[in-house]
Design a protein around this motif. Sequence first.
Motif, PDB file in Angstrom:
ATOM      1  N   ILE A  37     -56.729 -24.366  23.942  1.00  0.00           N
ATOM      2  CA  ILE A  37     -55.775 -23.386  24.456  1.00  0.00           C
ATOM      3  C   ILE A  37     -56.144 -23.039  25.894  1.00  0.00           C
ATOM      4  O   ILE A  37     -57.211 -23.407  26.371  1.00  0.00           O
ATOM      5  CB  ILE A  37     -55.738 -22.106  23.590  1.00  0.00           C
ATOM      6  N   GLY A  38     -55.289 -22.315  26.561  1.00  0.00           N
ATOM      7  CA  GLY A  38     -55.551 -21.899  27.935  1.00  0.00           C
ATOM      8  C   GLY A  38     -56.510 -20.715  28.002  1.00  0.00           C
ATOM      9  O   GLY A  38     -56.655 -19.957  27.040  1.00  0.00           O
ATOM     10  N   ARG A  39     -57.126 -20.527  29.165  1.00  0.00           N
ATOM     11  CA  ARG A  39     -58.068 -19.412  29.363  1.00  0.00           C
ATOM     12  C   ARG A  39     -57.401 -18.055  29.205  1.00  0.00           C
ATOM     13  O   ARG A  39     -57.986 -17.126  28.642  1.00  0.00           O
ATOM     14  CB  ARG A  39     -58.711 -19.512  30.745  1.00  0.00           C
ATOM     15  N   THR A  40     -56.176 -17.933  29.701  1.00  0.00           N
ATOM     16  CA  THR A  40     -55.471 -16.658  29.612  1.00  0.00           C
ATOM     17  C   THR A  40     -55.164 -16.311  28.155  1.00  0.00           C
ATOM     18  O   THR A  40     -55.346 -15.165  27.728  1.00  0.00           O
ATOM     19  CB  THR A  40     -54.172 -16.704  30.434  1.00  0.00           C
ATOM     20  N   LEU A  41     -54.722 -17.293  27.389  1.00  0.00           N
ATOM     21  CA  LEU A  41     -54.434 -17.056  25.974  1.00  0.00           C
ATOM     22  C   LEU A  41     -55.708 -16.698  25.217  1.00  0.00           C
ATOM     23  O   LEU A  41     -55.701 -15.786  24.378  1.00  0.00           O
ATOM     24  CB  LEU A  41     -53.773 -18.285  25.350  1.00  0.00           C
ATOM     25  N   LEU A  42     -56.804 -17.361  25.517  1.00  0.00           N
ATOM     26  CA  LEU A  42     -58.083 -17.037  24.879  1.00  0.00           C
ATOM     27  C   LEU A  42     -58.457 -15.585  25.155  1.00  0.00           C
ATOM     28  O   LEU A  42     -58.833 -14.850  24.240  1.00  0.00           O
ATOM     29  CB  LEU A  42     -59.195 -17.962  25.384  1.00  0.00           C
ATOM     30  N   LYS A  43     -58.328 -15.170  26.401  1.00  0.00           N
ATOM     31  CA  LYS A  43     -58.680 -13.792  26.763  1.00  0.00           C
ATOM     32  C   LYS A  43     -57.775 -12.786  26.058  1.00  0.00           C
ATOM     33  O   LYS A  43     -58.216 -11.720  25.642  1.00  0.00           O
ATOM     34  CB  LYS A  43     -58.596 -13.611  28.278  1.00  0.00           C
TER      35      LYS A  43
END
Length: 66
Positions: free
Chosen positions: A29-35
């Motif tokens: 997944i993307g970094r933004t979604l992880l955060k």
Amino acid sequence: MADPNDSRAGGDIQPRCLSREQAARYLGIGRTLLKRIGPSPVRLGRRLVYDRVDLDHWLDETKSRG
């Protein structure tokens, strides 16, 4: 005799603590979604890292919720 866990001896040690970028790649997944939706990182000194065990546990829980 060489230590099999020593990376200099050709062992393949996988880090348990991952950066946000590494953790996002690990989950696909993307970094933004992880955060936004992922597990909380752990503070080690000044660094925020993601524990691979926490990531696996979080993914298992997320899958079971459907």
